[in-house]
Every structure is written in structure tokens, then in C-alpha cells.
Design a protein around this motif. Structure first.
Motif, PDB file in Angstrom:
ATOM      1  N   GLU A 265       0.603   4.369   1.020  1.00 19.30           N
ATOM      2  CA  GLU A 265      -0.090   5.072   1.834  1.00 19.30           C
ATOM      3  C   GLU A 265       0.611   4.655   3.028  1.00 19.30           C
ATOM      4  OE1 GLU A 265      -3.892   5.132   3.275  1.00 19.30           O
ATOM      5  OE2 GLU A 265      -4.656   6.129   1.151  1.00 19.30           O
TER       6      GLU A 265
ATOM      7  N   ALA B 284       4.639   5.192   2.273  1.00 21.34           N
ATOM      8  CA  ALA B 284       4.641   7.222   2.864  1.00 21.34           C
ATOM      9  C   ALA B 284       4.466   6.927   4.756  1.00 21.34           C
ATOM     10  CB  ALA B 284       3.924   7.334   2.300  1.00 21.34           C
ATOM     11  N   LYS B 285       4.052   6.266   5.437  1.00 22.15           N
ATOM     12  CA  LYS B 285       4.490   6.182   7.114  1.00 22.15           C
ATOM     13  C   LYS B 285       5.794   5.684   7.319  1.00 22.15           C
ATOM     14  CE  LYS B 285      -0.678   5.662   8.100  1.00 22.15           C
ATOM     15  NZ  LYS B 285      -0.926   4.435   8.855  1.00 22.15           N
TER      16      LYS B 285
ATOM     17  N   ASN C 229       1.284  -0.770  -0.288  1.00 12.80           N
ATOM     18  CA  ASN C 229       0.027  -0.224   0.371  1.00 12.80           C
ATOM     19  C   ASN C 229       1.135   1.104   0.091  1.00 12.80           C
ATOM     20  OD1 ASN C 229      -1.389   2.542   0.878  1.00 12.80           O
ATOM     21  ND2 ASN C 229      -2.553   1.130   1.839  1.00 12.80           N
TER      22      ASN C 229
END
Length: 72
Positions: free
Chosen positions: A8, A11-12, A6
Motif C-alpha cells: 500500500e 502504491a501511495k 508494505n
């Protein structure tokens, strides 16, 4: 096969690694509130993209590429 990570989560992972010198996948997962398996997949992809690197210092850590110097 697990598929792709994913974006996201990736990015986290990168954002979290900005705040620490190095971390274990388990620590990253706890810090960003995601499952370890999803973090492992994200880290693997980020390593292939040359954004993070695995560090083997008695155990495996993950760090942003070039952030941690080579051990003496």
C-alpha cells in the motif's frame, strides 16, 4: 533487517510521484502520511523493480523512472 515494504505504501509513493516532477523521501512521507523509514524502504524496492530512480542533483531526489531528463 527491515523485511519488505508494505504494498500500500509503495502504491501511495507511485501515485504521489505521478503528481510531481521529483521529490525527496521526506517530502513523500509527509505527503502520503507515512513514516520516512517506511517510505525509504518502499522507494528502495521500487528502484529495484525499475519503477523509480534516484536523482542526485546536489541532494537526492526520487522520480518515476524516465520522468525527469538527464541534467545537461
Amino acid at each position: 533487517m527491515q523485511g519488505t515494504a508494505n504494498p500500500e505504501i509503495k502504491a501511495k509513493i507511485l501515485a504521489y510521484l505521478e503528481t510531481v516532477e521529483k521529490a525527496k523521501s521526506k517530502e513523500i512521507a509527509q505527503a502520503i502520511g507515512e513514516k520516512k523509514a517506511d517510505v525509504d524502504l518502499g522507494v528502495k524496492e521500487l528502484a529495484l523493480e525499475d519503477k523509480v530512480e534516484y536523482l542526485y542533483i546536489t541532494t537526492t531526489f526520487v522520480a518515476l523512472k524516465g520522468k525527469v531528463g538527464k541534467p545537461n
